[in-house]
Design a protein around this motif. Structure first.
Motif, PDB file in Angstrom:
ATOM      1  N   ASP A  42      33.810 -33.239  35.712  1.00  0.00           N
ATOM      2  CA  ASP A  42      33.391 -33.154  37.114  1.00  0.00           C
ATOM      3  C   ASP A  42      32.603 -31.875  37.406  1.00  0.00           C
ATOM      4  N   TRP A  43      32.397 -31.070  36.376  1.00  0.00           N
ATOM      5  CA  TRP A  43      31.599 -29.855  36.533  1.00  0.00           C
ATOM      6  C   TRP A  43      32.141 -28.923  37.608  1.00  0.00           C
ATOM      7  N   VAL A  44      33.459 -28.679  37.567  1.00  0.00           N
ATOM      8  CA  VAL A  44      34.026 -27.745  38.536  1.00  0.00           C
ATOM      9  C   VAL A  44      33.779 -26.330  38.013  1.00  0.00           C
ATOM     10  N   VAL A  45      32.655 -25.763  38.391  1.00  0.00           N
ATOM     11  CA  VAL A  45      32.307 -24.427  37.885  1.00  0.00           C
ATOM     12  C   VAL A  45      31.864 -23.517  39.018  1.00  0.00           C
ATOM     13  N   GLY A  46      31.924 -22.257  38.758  1.00  0.00           N
ATOM     14  CA  GLY A  46      31.502 -21.261  39.741  1.00  0.00           C
ATOM     15  C   GLY A  46      31.676 -19.902  39.108  1.00  0.00           C
ATOM     16  N   LYS A  47      31.466 -18.837  39.907  1.00  0.00           N
ATOM     17  CA  LYS A  47      31.627 -17.487  39.351  1.00  0.00           C
ATOM     18  C   LYS A  47      33.067 -17.250  38.890  1.00  0.00           C
ATOM     19  N   GLY A  48      34.006 -17.814  39.648  1.00  0.00           N
ATOM     20  CA  GLY A  48      35.421 -17.611  39.336  1.00  0.00           C
ATOM     21  C   GLY A  48      35.940 -18.583  38.307  1.00  0.00           C
ATOM     22  N   MET A  49      35.140 -19.567  37.957  1.00  0.00           N
ATOM     23  CA  MET A  49      35.583 -20.518  36.950  1.00  0.00           C
ATOM     24  C   MET A  49      34.422 -20.887  36.021  1.00  0.00           C
ATOM     25  N   PRO A  50      34.185 -20.026  35.001  1.00  0.00           N
ATOM     26  CA  PRO A  50      33.090 -20.303  34.082  1.00  0.00           C
ATOM     27  C   PRO A  50      33.351 -21.580  33.292  1.00  0.00           C
ATOM     28  N   TYR A  51      32.294 -22.250  32.888  1.00  0.00           N
ATOM     29  CA  TYR A  51      32.461 -23.484  32.111  1.00  0.00           C
ATOM     30  C   TYR A  51      33.174 -23.158  30.782  1.00  0.00           C
ATOM     31  N   PRO A  52      34.238 -23.928  30.447  1.00  0.00           N
ATOM     32  CA  PRO A  52      34.957 -23.620  29.201  1.00  0.00           C
ATOM     33  C   PRO A  52      34.085 -23.940  27.980  1.00  0.00           C
ATOM     34  N   GLU A  53      33.723 -22.919  27.241  1.00  0.00           N
ATOM     35  CA  GLU A  53      32.871 -23.139  26.056  1.00  0.00           C
ATOM     36  C   GLU A  53      33.691 -23.349  24.799  1.00  0.00           C
ATOM     37  N   PHE A  54      34.942 -22.887  24.834  1.00  0.00           N
ATOM     38  CA  PHE A  54      35.819 -22.995  23.656  1.00  0.00           C
ATOM     39  C   PHE A  54      37.140 -23.640  24.072  1.00  0.00           C
TER      40      PHE A  54
END
Ligand SMILES: Cc1cc2nc3c(=O)[nH]c(=O)nc-3n(C[C@H](O)[C@H](O)[C@H](O)COP(=O)(O)OP(=O)(O)OC[C@H]3O[C@@H](n4cnc5c(N)ncnc54)[C@H](O)[C@@H]3O)c2cc1C
Length: 331
Positions: A42-54
């Motif tokens: 759902d692409w829940v991203v923002g400054k406080g929640m970076p996209y999980p890369e690992f």
């Protein structure tokens, strides 16, 4: 959905080492029903929640699985699935409150791969937090859209800055059972009582619990209740199929020989940013005959409720459900 690097460690030490080395863009992956199927797709991203890369898959670590005896109680490994919790004879015999709460989570399919660690540590379901177009406090923004928007499912107690409700049914039950979380990190292991495990928006709006980015929950430990302890679970949902709680209530208490409240806990889900211990209700029950005091004690919840424009109905439900759950526990 963006790509990610998958790690499959075989020990807790390896997980901690990876989390420590890779930083906040690394996330613990259990069943993935929230992290992958929810947040990442759902692409829940923002400054406080970076996209999980690992993603660090912890389901490959045998030590994290299963129900085991522990000093003074029972330990449940973090990757034990909710179905395994429900099917455990020991948990059903000792803590029916927990197994009923687990059975009320989602659907059989999700319970078959969703874990207790993932359920307790899942992120909020708030539709503004999950919505791509809302850069709310929880994502590093500077606004809570529930204040002026559709807040029918939001907090009625303890909301401040952000008005999410904690989504986890098992967390509500575990707090009532006076459980503790075992946490592993670079400094070793620590035990945190569920009383201190959850973090409200005032403490830190970007997270819901005390876990640091380089830590994971390895077990929940539940103390064996005193003989004769009474417990019950109720959950009200919008619909009969799988759904999150509008309000849930978990109670665990002891009574003296005359049926009077000796000690115990009344915990609410679906009403507050953290599983909410209703101290006002517990205080009103102290030394009272539980059956005759339940109604008045339940009404005390009104003294701490601060509903928003569209959710005062939750306060009525909470009051009624507290009374019903106390009476249900008496049998
Ligand atoms: C349709 C639907 C309905 C649902 N209904 C309910 C409901 O009624 N009640 C309810 O309580 N839940 C409900 N859920 C949520 C569901 O129960 C959770 O998604 C599930 O329990 C999460 O478990 P998981 O193992 O898949 O976690 P994951 O998705 O793998 O992880 C969830 C979060 O916890 C973190 N995490 C996982 N394990 C650990 C650990 N050991 N230590 C530290 N952090 C960890 C992850 O990093 C992630 O942030 C529903 C979900 C869906 C999709």
């Amino acid at each position: 959905m963006k790509g990610f690097e998958l790690h499959e460690p075989t020990s807790v030490q390896e997980v901690v080492g990876l989390l420590d080395k890779l930083g906040p863009k690394a996330k613990v992956l259990a069943g993935g029903s929230d992290l992958v199927a929810g947040l990442m797709k759902d692409w829940v991203v923002g400054k406080g929640m970076p996209y999980p890369e690992f993603l660090i898959d912890v389901t490959t670590i045998p030590a994290l699985k299963g129900v085991k005896p522990s000093a003074g109680g029972v330990a449940i490994g973090a990757t034990t699935t909710l179905s395994e919790v429900i099917e455990s004879k020991e948990l059903n015999d000792k803590f029916p409150l927990l197994t009923r709460a687990a059975a009320s989570v989602a659907s059989p399919l999700i319970r078959n791969f969703g874990t207790i660690g993932g359920n307790v540590n899942q992120r909020p379901r708030c539709w503004f937090f999950r919505g791509e177009n809302f850069n709310c406090y929880k994502k590093g923004g500077d606004f809570c859209y529930a204040v002026t928007g559709d807040n029918r499912y939001h907090a009625v107690i303890g909301g401040e800055l952000c008005y999410i409700v904690h989504p986890s049914d098992t967390a509500t039950a575990l707090l009532a059972l006076n459980a503790q979380a075992k946490i592993a990190g670079p400094g070793g292991e620590r035990m945190v009582p569920f009383d201190n495990y959850f973090v409200g928006p005032r403490e830190d709006v970007l997270r819901e619990n005390v876990l640091k980015p380089n830590e994971l929950m390895t077990e929940v430990v539940i103390p064996t209740p005193a003989a004769g302890t009474k417990m019950a679970w109720t959950k009200l949902k919008d619909r009969q199929v799988y759904d999150f709680a509008i309000v849930s209530v978990a109670v665990e208490f002891t009574v003296d020989g005359a049926g009077k409240w000796a000690d115990g806990r009344v915990v609410l889900g679906g009403v507050s940013p953290v599983p909410y211990r209703a101290a006002v209700v517990e205080t009103a029950l102290k030394g009272q005959d539980v059956k005759s005091a339940a109604k008045q004690a339940a009404a005390q919840i009104r003294t701490v409720a601060r509903p928003m424009s569209l959710n005062s109905y939750k306060v009525d439900i909470a009051q009624n459900l507290i009374e019903r759950t106390l009476l249900q526990a008496l049998g």
